[in-house]
Design a protein around this motif. Structure first.
Motif, PDB file in Angstrom:
ATOM      1  N   GLY A  27     -16.742  17.653   9.687  1.00 14.06           N
ATOM      2  CA  GLY A  27     -15.387  17.504   9.461  1.00 14.06           C
ATOM      3  C   GLY A  27     -15.472  17.090   8.185  1.00 14.06           C
ATOM      4  N   ALA A  28     -14.400  17.790   7.295  1.00  6.51           N
ATOM      5  CA  ALA A  28     -13.893  17.625   6.039  1.00  6.51           C
ATOM      6  C   ALA A  28     -13.024  16.201   5.898  1.00  6.51           C
ATOM      7  CB  ALA A  28     -13.490  18.645   5.456  1.00  6.51           C
ATOM      8  N   GLY A  29     -13.224  15.542   4.798  1.00  5.84           N
ATOM      9  CA  GLY A  29     -12.129  14.505   4.852  1.00  5.84           C
ATOM     10  C   GLY A  29     -11.244  15.107   3.599  1.00  5.84           C
ATOM     11  N   GLU A  30     -10.394  14.218   3.045  1.00  3.13           N
ATOM     12  CA  GLU A  30      -9.195  14.608   2.301  1.00  3.13           C
ATOM     13  C   GLU A  30     -10.084  14.753   0.798  1.00  3.13           C
ATOM     14  OE1 GLU A  30      -6.174  11.831   2.139  1.00  3.13           O
ATOM     15  OE2 GLU A  30      -5.293  12.369   4.089  1.00  3.13           O
ATOM     16  N   VAL A  50     -13.737  26.267  11.731  1.00  2.00           N
ATOM     17  CA  VAL A  50     -12.464  26.568  11.840  1.00  2.00           C
ATOM     18  C   VAL A  50     -11.546  25.945  10.271  1.00  2.00           C
ATOM     19  CG1 VAL A  50     -10.302  25.476  12.899  1.00  2.00           C
ATOM     20  CG2 VAL A  50     -12.497  25.534  14.261  1.00  2.00           C
ATOM     21  N   GLU A  51     -10.914  26.918   9.823  1.00  6.81           N
ATOM     22  CA  GLU A  51     -10.201  26.890   8.591  1.00  6.81           C
ATOM     23  C   GLU A  51      -8.844  25.908   8.971  1.00  6.81           C
ATOM     24  OE1 GLU A  51      -9.452  30.477   6.608  1.00  6.81           O
ATOM     25  OE2 GLU A  51     -11.422  31.001   6.374  1.00  6.81           O
ATOM     26  N   ALA A  52      -8.494  25.445   7.854  1.00  8.60           N
ATOM     27  CA  ALA A  52      -7.086  24.494   7.599  1.00  8.60           C
ATOM     28  C   ALA A  52      -6.066  25.262   8.521  1.00  8.60           C
ATOM     29  CB  ALA A  52      -6.925  24.274   6.254  1.00  8.60           C
ATOM     30  N   GLY A  53      -6.046  26.532   8.517  1.00  6.74           N
ATOM     31  CA  GLY A  53      -4.796  27.430   9.073  1.00  6.74           C
ATOM     32  C   GLY A  53      -5.246  27.477  10.410  1.00  6.74           C
ATOM     33  N   VAL A  77     -12.331  25.276   4.670  1.00  7.80           N
ATOM     34  CA  VAL A  77     -12.786  24.925   6.095  1.00  7.80           C
ATOM     35  C   VAL A  77     -12.413  23.254   6.368  1.00  7.80           C
ATOM     36  CG1 VAL A  77     -15.143  24.802   7.281  1.00  7.80           C
ATOM     37  CG2 VAL A  77     -14.742  26.345   5.731  1.00  7.80           C
ATOM     38  N   ALA A  78     -11.840  23.347   7.629  1.00 10.59           N
ATOM     39  CA  ALA A  78     -11.347  22.037   7.890  1.00 10.59           C
ATOM     40  C   ALA A  78     -12.661  21.131   8.932  1.00 10.59           C
ATOM     41  CB  ALA A  78     -10.196  22.080   8.958  1.00 10.59           C
TER      42      ALA A  78
END
Length: 265
Positions: A27-30, A50-53, A77-78
């Motif tokens: 998972g990507a952080g801010e 899973v992309e942010a959208g 990428v989220a």
């Protein structure tokens, strides 16, 4: 330089352990780092992103024979789930030999087999827990036809792997112990892992050094890992990582390249 996303290892379900060696939820952080490294890895991986959208896609990432250093992380990428396939699983599951995937990261559905296309369509529809249940149903039958070959490959992989209490055996000794020729062993690895036995052992040993070096004496680590001496370890590390150990662990790394999706390594 760090990894672009925070990895979290998940427990592999018991039913998948014969075929899956690891699962990571990423998972990507801010705040994403400006650069990151992909270290050598002998495993082929299924990756569902899973992309942010909310858009999802499925990739297959083949064995990486050398480290790559990238900049400009993909901030779309989220999250993603990475599933490491065990030895001998790639062809039964995807319909293509592991050697054809070495150094590649491609859309799963772009592989020239109906099995890969069907799997890609299914994986992008499923939540992670549903994906694991689907793989549990899918995997046993393809491997049942040649269990003896699968057992032989796994025994060879185990003998050539590095662990804290186990240095990798010599290829010739593994072949003799398993009652096969060295040529047969090479063919088995090429088909089931994508690499030669020797190259597999080198990658696995360097990955062990990456894990243990921050808290170990290097000369002792070299001896325990099966290198002739520390200079042998340094040479092998430099070949696969692009820099010697001291440079890597003090952050003196090769200039990162722009990150390109589906780039051939």
């Amino acid at each position: 330089m760090t990894n672009a996303l925070a990895d979290r290892a998940l427990t592999v379900p018991d039913a998948l352990r014969p075929w899956i060696t690891g699962i990571e939820s990423v998972g990507a952080g801010e705040e994403l780092p400006a650069s990151f490294a992909h270290v050598p890895d002998a495993a082929t991986k299924l990756v569902v992103r899973v992309e942010a959208g909310g858009r999802r896609d499925a990739l297959v990432v083949g064995p990486r024979t050398r480290a790559s250093y990238y900049a400009e992380a993909d901030r779309r990428v989220a999250s993603c789930v990475q599933v490491s396939l065990g030895p001998g699983v790639v062809r039964p599951l995807l319909g293509t030999p592991a050697v054809d995937l070495v150094g590649r990261a491609v859309p799963l559905g772009a592989l020239p087999t109906g099995a890969a296309l069907q799997l890609s369509r299914k994986l992008v529809e499923l939540a992670p827990e549903e994906m694991f249940a689907y793989l549990t149903e899918l995997l046993p039958d393809p491997l049942a036809a040649d269990r003896s070959r699968a057992r032989l490959l796994r025994a060879a992989v185990d003998a050539l792997s590095t662990r804290p209490d186990h240095a990798p055996a010599q290829v010739k000794d593994v072949a003799r112990e398993l009652a096969v020729s060295e040529r047969q062993l090479r063919n088995l690895f090429t088909e089931g892992v994508g690499l030669s036995p020797k190259h597999y052992a080198r990658i696995d040993r360097v990955r062990h050094v990456l894990t243990e070096a921050p808290r170990a004496d290097w000369a002792e680590l070299a001896a325990a890992t099966g290198y002739y001496d520390q200079s042998h370890m340094t040479s092998d590390f430099r070949t696969l990582m692009g820099v010697p150990p001291r440079s890597y662990f003090t952050g003196r790394l090769p200039d990162p390249q722009p990150c390109q999706a589906f780039r051939r390594a």
